[in-house]
Write a protein that holds these residues in place. Structure first.
Motif, PDB file in Angstrom:
ATOM      1  N   HIS A 227       1.124  -1.429   0.145  1.00 33.45           N
ATOM      2  CA  HIS A 227       0.324   0.248  -0.454  1.00 33.45           C
ATOM      3  C   HIS A 227       0.704   1.872  -0.014  1.00 33.45           C
ATOM      4  N   ARG A 228       0.837   2.567  -0.865  1.00 39.29           N
ATOM      5  CA  ARG A 228       1.048   3.270  -0.970  1.00 39.29           C
ATOM      6  C   ARG A 228       0.574   4.376   0.153  1.00 39.29           C
ATOM      7  N   ILE A 229       1.240   5.622   0.470  1.00 41.35           N
ATOM      8  CA  ILE A 229       0.875   6.794   1.683  1.00 41.35           C
ATOM      9  C   ILE A 229       1.837   7.342   1.504  1.00 41.35           C
ATOM     10  N   LEU A 230       1.501   8.116   1.716  1.00 40.75           N
ATOM     11  CA  LEU A 230       1.721  10.123   1.626  1.00 40.75           C
ATOM     12  C   LEU A 230       2.540  10.438   2.025  1.00 40.75           C
ATOM     13  N   LEU A 231       3.692  11.393   2.412  1.00 45.40           N
ATOM     14  CA  LEU A 231       3.673  12.404   3.005  1.00 45.40           C
ATOM     15  C   LEU A 231       3.191  13.501   2.835  1.00 45.40           C
ATOM     16  N   LEU A 232       2.474  14.992   2.958  1.00 44.47           N
ATOM     17  CA  LEU A 232       2.253  15.650   2.703  1.00 44.47           C
ATOM     18  C   LEU A 232       3.092  17.159   3.436  1.00 44.47           C
ATOM     19  N   SER A 233       3.751  17.555   2.808  1.00 39.40           N
ATOM     20  CA  SER A 233       4.159  18.844   3.917  1.00 39.40           C
ATOM     21  C   SER A 233       4.482  20.000   3.010  1.00 39.40           C
ATOM     22  N   GLY A 234       4.374  21.137   4.500  1.00 37.72           N
ATOM     23  CA  GLY A 234       4.355  22.389   3.587  1.00 37.72           C
ATOM     24  C   GLY A 234       5.278  22.822   4.517  1.00 37.72           C
ATOM     25  N   PRO A 235       5.658  24.680   4.878  1.00 33.71           N
ATOM     26  CA  PRO A 235       7.048  25.333   5.392  1.00 33.71           C
ATOM     27  C   PRO A 235       6.334  25.127   7.213  1.00 33.71           C
ATOM     28  N   ILE A 236       4.899  24.752   7.606  1.00 32.30           N
ATOM     29  CA  ILE A 236       4.952  24.757   9.030  1.00 32.30           C
ATOM     30  C   ILE A 236       3.830  23.471   9.146  1.00 32.30           C
TER      31      ILE A 236
ATOM     32  N   PRO B  73       8.976  18.147  -4.033  1.00 34.95           N
ATOM     33  CA  PRO B  73       9.466  18.450  -2.619  1.00 34.95           C
ATOM     34  C   PRO B  73       8.741  17.915  -1.365  1.00 34.95           C
ATOM     35  N   SER B  74       7.615  18.633  -1.578  1.00 36.61           N
ATOM     36  CA  SER B  74       6.122  18.125  -0.434  1.00 36.61           C
ATOM     37  C   SER B  74       5.926  17.306  -0.474  1.00 36.61           C
ATOM     38  N   VAL B  75       6.026  15.739  -1.220  1.00 34.93           N
ATOM     39  CA  VAL B  75       5.459  14.957  -1.191  1.00 34.93           C
ATOM     40  C   VAL B  75       6.332  13.715  -0.762  1.00 34.93           C
ATOM     41  N   THR B  76       6.188  12.524   0.257  1.00 35.30           N
ATOM     42  CA  THR B  76       7.221  11.239   0.314  1.00 35.30           C
ATOM     43  C   THR B  76       6.502   9.907   0.335  1.00 35.30           C
ATOM     44  N   ALA B  77       6.540   9.582  -0.803  1.00 36.43           N
ATOM     45  CA  ALA B  77       5.857   8.281  -0.684  1.00 36.43           C
ATOM     46  C   ALA B  77       6.543   7.235  -0.001  1.00 36.43           C
ATOM     47  N   PHE B  78       5.998   6.256   0.883  1.00 37.25           N
ATOM     48  CA  PHE B  78       6.103   5.079   1.232  1.00 37.25           C
ATOM     49  C   PHE B  78       5.095   3.595   0.923  1.00 37.25           C
ATOM     50  N   ASP B  79       5.197   2.590   1.178  1.00 33.79           N
ATOM     51  CA  ASP B  79       5.295   1.812   0.967  1.00 33.79           C
ATOM     52  C   ASP B  79       4.984   0.626   1.425  1.00 33.79           C
ATOM     53  N   ILE B  80       3.685   0.761   2.654  1.00 36.04           N
ATOM     54  CA  ILE B  80       3.869  -0.582   3.561  1.00 36.04           C
ATOM     55  C   ILE B  80       2.731  -1.516   3.442  1.00 36.04           C
ATOM     56  N   SER B  81       3.048  -2.528   4.490  1.00 31.62           N
ATOM     57  CA  SER B  81       2.561  -3.964   4.135  1.00 31.62           C
ATOM     58  C   SER B  81       0.938  -3.509   4.583  1.00 31.62           C
ATOM     59  N   ASP B  82       0.380  -4.672   4.470  1.00 26.44           N
ATOM     60  CA  ASP B  82      -0.919  -5.646   5.097  1.00 26.44           C
ATOM     61  C   ASP B  82      -0.552  -5.165   6.242  1.00 26.44           C
ATOM     62  N   ASP B  83      -0.397  -5.558   7.382  1.00 25.39           N
ATOM     63  CA  ASP B  83      -0.301  -5.460   8.654  1.00 25.39           C
ATOM     64  C   ASP B  83      -0.044  -3.944   8.473  1.00 25.39           C
ATOM     65  N   GLN B  84       1.038  -3.118   8.754  1.00 21.97           N
ATOM     66  CA  GLN B  84       1.261  -1.581   8.570  1.00 21.97           C
ATOM     67  C   GLN B  84       0.098  -0.985   8.138  1.00 21.97           C
ATOM     68  N   MET B  85      -0.475  -0.981   7.112  1.00 22.64           N
ATOM     69  CA  MET B  85      -1.800  -0.404   6.843  1.00 22.64           C
ATOM     70  C   MET B  85      -2.379  -0.455   7.416  1.00 22.64           C
ATOM     71  N   ALA B  86      -2.838  -1.718   8.670  1.00 22.62           N
ATOM     72  CA  ALA B  86      -3.807  -2.155   9.656  1.00 22.62           C
ATOM     73  C   ALA B  86      -3.737  -1.158  10.824  1.00 22.62           C
ATOM     74  N   ARG B  87      -2.508  -1.120  11.076  1.00 24.79           N
ATOM     75  CA  ARG B  87      -1.815  -0.111  11.680  1.00 24.79           C
ATOM     76  C   ARG B  87      -1.907   1.215  11.955  1.00 24.79           C
ATOM     77  N   LEU B  88      -1.880   1.548  10.560  1.00 20.39           N
ATOM     78  CA  LEU B  88      -1.844   3.623  10.683  1.00 20.39           C
ATOM     79  C   LEU B  88      -3.389   3.867  10.795  1.00 20.39           C
ATOM     80  N   LEU B  89      -3.996   2.565   9.751  1.00 22.97           N
ATOM     81  CA  LEU B  89      -6.021   2.982  10.057  1.00 22.97           C
ATOM     82  C   LEU B  89      -6.056   2.663  11.569  1.00 22.97           C
ATOM     83  N   HIS B  90      -5.730   2.422  11.718  1.00 25.46           N
ATOM     84  CA  HIS B  90      -6.326   2.375  13.609  1.00 25.46           C
ATOM     85  C   HIS B  90      -5.858   3.537  14.344  1.00 25.46           C
TER      86      HIS B  90
END
Length: 226
Positions: free
Chosen positions: A45-54, A136-153
């Protein structure tokens, strides 16, 4: 005059200490030991970190699992099943600053003061279509089913609930398809939106810095340790 010099010295020392702690918090990984990598056979599963100045947000792909986990958000004016919705974008922050400062042009003294001291927290949730990568404002990560489940929780558990029901904030939002909700925890300048985002990433098995109070420090930490 002596009191003024003393005050200036303490101010300089405080600023130096905060800069030193932020630097240490960026270069010291959390957790110290890298988690065991998920099996390559796991779904990705691909998730994204979206970042701005603050500020930082997390973008979670709107697949069947995500829609089921956040079905409590689905509403006619917030359609999780909209065919053009590809991402659920979630951020955490201080109530006064978040609600009353949709742009820098609308910055007011009281929300800024609350952000620098302590304030109740809110979650900002929005729907997004295609998000261009890389940028520059987007950082992507690929995570597993278990990791995604923990993030959703983790994200779901960040909503403040009354008798099991989430608490939407009436007439609050920046556009047509975003909403604000009361959240768990309290916001301050030292433990703000980016520290929540870092905790969310750690819940998904990613490594951050020990303390990432700024988007720039979080981006650097995750680039180095993941």
């Amino acid at each position: 005059m002596t009191a003024m010099r003393t005050g200036i010295r303490w101010l300089v020392r405080t600023v130096f200490l905060l800069v030193f702690l932020a630097a240490c918090g960026t270069v010291i990984p959390r957790p110290l030991i890298a988690p065991v990598k998920a099996s390559s056979a796991s779904s990705i599963h691909r998730i994204l970190l979206l970042s701005g100045p603050i500020h930082t947000d997390i973008a979670i792909p709107l697949d069947e699992e995500t829609r089921a986990a956040f079905s409590f958000l689905d509403a006619p004016d917030f359609p999780l099943g909209h065919p053009d919705a590809e991402w659920l974008v979630v951020g955490w922050g201080g109530r006064a600053f978040y609600l009353e400062t949709p742009s820098w042009a609308e910055l007011k003294p009281l929300p800024m003061l609350r952000a620098l001291t302590i304030d109740r927290s809110v979650l900002h949730v929005g729907l997004a279509g295609h998000i261009t990568e890389p940028q520059p404002s987007v950082t992507a990560f690929d995570i597993s089913d278990d990791q995604m489940a923990r993030l959703l929780h983790f994200v779901s558990d960040s909503f403040l609930r009354n008798a099991g029901e989430i608490a939407p904030i009436a007439d609050a939002g920046y556009g047509e398809i975003d909403r604000f909700f009361d959240a768990k925890g309290y916001f301050n300048a030292l433990f703000g939106c980016t520290t929540w985002t870092a905790a969310a990433l750690r819940s998904a098995g990613l490594r951050t810095g020990l303390w990432n109070p700024l988007p720039q420090s979080l981006r650097l930490s995750v680039d180095v340790y993941n």
